[in-house]
Every structure is written in C-alpha cells, then in structure tokens.
Design a protein around this motif. Structure first.
Motif, PDB file in Angstrom:
ATOM      1  N   THR A  36       4.416  11.238   2.376  1.00 31.22           N
ATOM      2  CA  THR A  36       3.846  11.182   3.724  1.00 31.22           C
ATOM      3  C   THR A  36       3.720   9.753   4.248  1.00 31.22           C
ATOM      4  OG1 THR A  36       1.560  11.125   2.905  1.00 31.22           O
ATOM      5  CG2 THR A  36       2.509  13.291   3.353  1.00 31.22           C
ATOM      6  N   HIS A  95      -0.117  17.766  12.507  1.00 30.24           N
ATOM      7  CA  HIS A  95       0.428  17.874  11.153  1.00 30.24           C
ATOM      8  C   HIS A  95       1.394  16.732  10.920  1.00 30.24           C
ATOM      9  CE1 HIS A  95       4.249  19.208  12.932  1.00 30.24           C
ATOM     10  NE2 HIS A  95       3.524  19.971  13.726  1.00 30.24           N
ATOM     11  N   HIS A 132       6.829  20.339   9.267  1.00 25.32           N
ATOM     12  CA  HIS A 132       5.407  20.413   8.916  1.00 25.32           C
ATOM     13  C   HIS A 132       5.229  19.808   7.532  1.00 25.32           C
ATOM     14  CE1 HIS A 132       5.072  24.147  11.727  1.00 25.32           C
ATOM     15  NE2 HIS A 132       4.879  23.013  12.397  1.00 25.32           N
ATOM     16  N   GLY A 163       2.373  17.932   4.823  1.00 26.19           N
ATOM     17  CA  GLY A 163       0.970  17.670   4.523  1.00 26.19           C
ATOM     18  C   GLY A 163       0.868  16.765   3.304  1.00 26.19           C
ATOM     19  N   GLN A 203      -3.823  16.513   7.930  1.00 22.90           N
ATOM     20  CA  GLN A 203      -3.740  17.286   9.170  1.00 22.90           C
ATOM     21  C   GLN A 203      -4.870  16.855  10.102  1.00 22.90           C
ATOM     22  OE1 GLN A 203      -3.318  21.643   8.733  1.00 22.90           O
ATOM     23  NE2 GLN A 203      -2.976  21.304   6.564  1.00 22.90           N
ATOM     24  N   ARG A 211      -7.396  18.992  12.240  1.00 21.69           N
ATOM     25  CA  ARG A 211      -7.805  20.366  12.494  1.00 21.69           C
ATOM     26  C   ARG A 211      -9.303  20.522  12.298  1.00 21.69           C
ATOM     27  NH1 ARG A 211      -4.099  23.486  10.556  1.00 21.69           N
ATOM     28  NH2 ARG A 211      -5.303  25.360  10.974  1.00 21.69           N
ATOM     29  N   LYS A 249     -10.241  19.262   5.956  1.00 26.96           N
ATOM     30  CA  LYS A 249      -9.066  18.821   5.219  1.00 26.96           C
ATOM     31  C   LYS A 249      -9.324  17.380   4.790  1.00 26.96           C
ATOM     32  CE  LYS A 249      -6.493  22.498   5.661  1.00 26.96           C
ATOM     33  NZ  LYS A 249      -6.025  23.278   4.505  1.00 26.96           N
ATOM     34  N   VAL A 294       1.982  11.890  12.230  1.00 24.35           N
ATOM     35  CA  VAL A 294       1.146  13.060  12.511  1.00 24.35           C
ATOM     36  C   VAL A 294       1.336  13.440  13.968  1.00 24.35           C
ATOM     37  CG1 VAL A 294      -0.932  11.741  13.136  1.00 24.35           C
ATOM     38  CG2 VAL A 294      -1.169  14.055  12.213  1.00 24.35           C
TER      39      VAL A 294
END
Length: 619
Positions: free
Chosen positions: A319, A493, A502, A504, A507, A509, A513, A523
């Motif tokens: 990521t 995401h 997508h 991870g 995230q 949200r 998380k 993101v």
C-alpha cells in the motif's frame, strides 16, 4: 421452472444425501478475493445475484441472501421471482446468518440434521472459526467444511483459468522481486515466523512483479506462494508459465510447484513457525498448515507447528508506493484525465451548454464511448471495474451496472452518475463524476452540493502521521448529517499499482478500521447520497498521502489529488460553500487545466477552460 429453481432442487437433493440441513455460499474464492474467476462464482450461480459482496444460504425449505447497502436495490431486482429473501446487512432487524439458520431449523419438523455445510476452501479460517461459534449458540448446530456440492450439480462450471502470466517491468514496479522477498523475510523475523503461506492473489502478483488475466478487470493469476527461510515456491498451473517467465522466476530465486500440490507443500514445510493470516488463508489450508507432520522420510512425528496468526506483512508493504509507482500513478491519471475530458466534452455537446446535435445516447452507449476513449491512451490494458453509468433513478442504486435489459436513454435533464476506472500498465485509476445533463431540481442541487462539501473537506484535511481513516471519515459526512442525510458505504479505499482497484487494509469509513494512513499510500475520496427512486450523487478522486509539516507534536500529513478531471460546477449551490471550499475547487481546477491542456487540441482546451473557470460566490 426457472434456472434458479432447478438449481435449488438439485442442491437440496445433494443436501439430503449428505445429511446437510443448510448450505452456505460465500462470494469469495480460495484466496479470499473480492472479485473472482468464473469458476468460483457459485453464489451467483445458485442465487442469480451478481454483486461482488454477498452470502447465499439455502435450507430444505427456504433461501436467503445477505449483502450490503451498495447492492440493496440491485439485489431486490435480481432476486425477484426466486425463493431468495434479501437480508440487508447492518440494518435493524436483519438476523445474522447463524441466527437465521437456527430459526429455520426450529421451524423444520422432526429428524432433520443439525449439520450446516460450506466449502471450506472458499471461506477464511477466521470466518469459519466465528461461524462455528455462532452456530453452536443456535441449538448446537455444527459446521462441515470438506464438501462442495457445486462439483456435482454445476455441470457446465467454468474451468480454473489457465491464462499466461507476464512479467511486470521493473521500471513500473520500482523494486525487484528478490528485494521484496528480502523485506518480507525481515518482517517475518520481526514477527517470530520462519516463513509464511501467501494466499492473496494481488499480494502474490505484487511480490513477484508478475501480472495475469485470470480475474475480470484485475490483473492477477491464480496461485499460492510459500516462503521459508531458504526457499520460495510459487504453486501455479504450470501451463500458465512461458519459458521467459520460468527463467525470470529462477533468476529471482523462486521455485515452481503445481497449484493442486499446495497441501503437499504445506506437509513438506520443514520449519516450526509459519505465519498464516487467518483472514486471508482459507480454512482448509489453515488446518493443513497447522497440523502435525512427518519429518522427511522418517516415521518420527513432530508436534503441531506453531502458527503465527497475524496480518500478512505484504498487505501494508504494497500500500505504500515507491517513487516509480507514484510516478506511474501520475502518468496513468494524466492519460485517464485526457480520456475523461474528451468524454465530458462529447457528452456536453450532446446534452449540455454546448449542445451541438440531437443526442440519442443511453447508459450503455455512454459507457462504451468512455471505454473507447480510454483505449486510445498509451499503456491501456482494460477497465479496472465495470463502469457504473447510472442515469436518473438508477443513480440511487449504488453499484448499478447497465445491462441490455436495464439500459435507458439519457435525456437533456437530471443527473448522470458515472463511476469508472482503467488499468494502465503504469497505474490503476478510479474516478466518479456526477454530471448535469440539463435542468435540475433544487433538491438535486442541494444534495450535489452537500456531497461536494464532504469531498472537499476530506481533500483539505491535515492529520497526524498514523491516524486511521475512521478518524477522518466524519469530514465527508458532517454537512449531510446536519441535513439528516447519510450513505452506508465507505468513504475511501486504497488503489493498487496496476492491480486491484480496491486495496487495503487502510480505508476511510465509519466502522473502526485501525490501519494507519502513512505517506505514500493512495486512497479514494468518494462520499455520496442516494435517494431511492429519484437520483444519486457521488464525487470521487484518488488521492496520495504526502507530508504536510513537522512540529513539536510530530509529523503531519495531507492529501494530494492524483485525479485530473473537472468537477461539474453547474449543480453547485455556491452559497452553501465556504470561502475555503470555493478556493479549493478553484485551485484544483487550475491544476487540472495546467496539467491536461498541453495534451489537448484547441477545441478541447477551450472546453476545459470553460469547465474549470473560476467559481465565484454570488454574495
């Protein structure tokens, strides 16, 4: 009798023979993928529902399907005329799968089995563990995980893909596979593990700098990767490997085994500690990796392995993008922005202020036009997901995808919600724009402006290094919450590097998380509001986390917009925006014009200049 009814009848006959009271069909494959190859679309085959998330459950006399808010309206339509009852996740009164099965079993009369089935290769070890506990509380129901009824009743089931694998160039990957493996081994040592079983397809593709075409819109290939302190083995159908890829893997220190031999590979794994992510590794392989094994050719039996149950270190490694990956994202977003401007100009000439001809377009024709314009761009490899082109009331269906049966004409009024993305060899894109095709109601303008305010507030955010996306999510919702409005999907995401759209674990949200946001992550920022039967609005950019400043309170981060595309100003109620929000929009549009204009012809530049013209407060 419909196809679904026939399939349920065949399934129930198998269930009776096997003594199963219920069977569960998750939406995943043996690798816990979000999007799966056709071979593993069993939940879709048995229920008719084709969303990317959902679980179907069938008993001898009933059937139900659980899915989230993105698919409520689509699922209602697709399940109509079948036995399946829609269960809306996270909505008041919706039972859990175990609760529903327990209630259904209590309705059954006399002598019924208390055993529930699921294909344990298609459910993670963590999910199976939780399901076993939940079923136990429903009158002692038990779970069987070693049986797949689809092997008997899905007679035309697609084969596991055997598409060739290709090498992902180092100039885009930015780090050699053997160096990534070295970093992974270091992370494993820090977790007191000798090796690991890697099951996630995008993790494997990222680690080895390989890509494939086994999954629609996602450039991955079906495989497992088993690491020890001294070896790395890719378990894959060998027909997928060209001589060039075989030579590449050998040079990177990676051996090859057959995909079907992964269980034997775990049996032969000779070290004591093995990391297996219980959220990633399926239940069958998790049990196999943890069990007692024989030592080599001797009959001596060693005790059960020590399983390190932790998140795979690869998830967070991939990521955080390196310099070459970030450069690739910028290049991909430039190409995507060019295609988007060409499309929006075409659409505007058909419906908007520049209307030059009588339009006769539909949701599907608009999608096809955008795909064709993207395909003209260098390094284009396909879509990153099926385009969501949702006009009018279809915009309220969060993940609506037009089909020949649902396709409707676009009219010179109302809103078109367009959520789309592409795979380029140097990056993956994901963008949503909601576009005015003509006159709008005050309600449409107000909702659009509330969504835009939320989008801008996320983009303006400055936050401490390591803050989680949950801590920032309120910024996207605060203005709409004051109006009693909300949306039930996440706000953002991660996005992969020519990988999954997508990505991870980070995230944005409402649900907690804990994964931290750190510099180098991508993101999305995509708040929305959806009014059933009327319209929907969503605005999305892909962002890069970058440094902001360092103070005595530590390092602070901010977001940089990677997406290059104008945001439609026509639906905005300017008086609802703060001066800071207006300034952000003007600054963003200035950047979009400066980056894209050199790559456009004169007519396109003029259209873009008008689309990005400075917004002024009317007061």
């Amino acid at each position: 009798m419909s196809n679904i009814a026939q399939r349920l009848e065949a399934l129930r006959e198998v269930m009776r023979r096997e003594g199963l009271a219920a069977f569960i069909f998750p939406s995943t494959d043996p690798h816990q993928s979000e999007y799966v190859a056709d071979h593993w679309k069993g939940r879709e085959w048995i229920s008719g529902f084709n969303g990317s998330a959902g679980t179907a459950v069938v008993t001898h006399s009933s059937a139900a399907l659980w899915t989230d808010s993105r698919y409520f309206l689509a699922a209602e339509e697709q399940l109509r005329g079948t036995e399946f009852q829609l269960m809306k996740l996270k909505m008041p009164g919706t039972p859990t799968i175990a609760e529903w099965i327990g209630e259904e079993m209590r309705k059954e009369k006399g002598g019924m089995s208390t055993e529930v089935g699921v294909d344990g290769t298609c459910m993670s070890a963590a999910e199976v563990r939780q399901l076993v506990a939940d079923l136990r509380h429903q009158g002692g129901l038990t779970l069987r995980t070693n049986f797949d009824p689809l092997a008997q009743i899905w007679t035309d089931r697609p084969a596991i893909p055997e598409n060739p694998v290709e090498i992902y160039p180092l100039k885009y990957a930015g780090e050699a596979a053997h160096d990534k493996i070295g970093r992974i081994r270091k992370a494993l040592r820090e977790r007191h593990a000798d090796g690991m079983l890697m099951a996630s397809l995008d993790d494997i593709a990222w680690t080895l700098n390989l890509r494939g075409t086994d999954v629609h819109c996602t450039p991955v290939f079906v495989s497992y990767l088993l690491l020890s302190t001294t070896s790395v083995t890719l378990y894959i159908n060998k027909e997928k490997l060209t001589p060039e890829v075989e030579a590449y893997l050998k040079a990177e220190g990676v051996g090859v085994g057959s995909y079907g031999n992964i269980k034997k590979g775990l049996d032969d794994y000779f070290e004591y500690n093995i990391l297996m992510d219980p959220d990633e590794v399926n239940s069958v392989l998790f049990k196999r990796g943890a069990r007692s094994v024989e030592c080599g050719t001797r009959s001596e039996v060693r005790g059960a392995r020590n399983v390190v149950e932790e998140e795979s270190p690869v998830k967070r490694m991939k990521t955080v993008k390196n310099a070459d990956e970030i450069a690739g994202f910028r290049s991909a977003m430039l190409k995507d922005g060019i295609a988007m401007v060409k499309f929006l100009k075409w659409l505007d000439e058909a419906y908007g202020a520049y209307r030059a001809y009588g339009a006769n377009e539909t949701e599907i024709s608009a999608s096809s036009k955008l795909e064709a314009l993207r395909a003209e761009q260098p390094l284009y490899r396909g879509l990153s997901f099926d385009t969501i082109a949702a006009y009018g009331e279809h915009g309220a269906v969060v993940h609506y995808e037009p089909t020949p049966d649902t396709d409707i004409p676009l009219k010179p009024e109302g809103l078109l919600l367009l959520d789309s993305g592409a795979q380029y060899l140097d990056g993956t894109t994901d963008i949503t724009r909601t576009i005015a095709l003509g006159p709008l109601t005050e309600e449409q303008k107000r909702v659009y402006t509330l969504v835009l305010k939320g989008h801008i507030q996320v983009e303006l955010c400055k936050f401490p290094n390591g803050a989680s996306g949950t801590q920032l999510d309120i910024l996207a919702r605060q203005a709409m919450w004051r109006e009693g409005l909300n949306y039930l999907h996440g706000t953002g995401h991660g996005v992969g590097t020519y990988l999954s759209v997508h990505e991870g674990p980070h995230q944005l949200r409402m649900e907690w998380k804990p994964a931290p946001l750190v510099s180098g992550m991508t993101v999305t920022d995509e708040p929305g509001i959806y009014l059933a039967g009327r319209f929907g609005v969503r605005i999305e950019n892909t962002l890069l986390v970058v440094p902001y400043k360092e103070t005595e309170f530590g390092e602070f981060l901010q977001f940089e917009s990677l997406t290059l595309c104008p945001i439609d100003k026509r639906p905005i109620l300017v008086d609802m925006l703060t001066p800071e929000e207006i300034q952000w929009l003007n600054d963003y549009h200035r950047m979009v014009y400066d980056r894209l204009a050199p790559h456009l012809d004169e007519a396109e530049r003029q259209w873009l200049a008008d689309a990005t013209k400075e917004l002024r407060n009317k007061s």
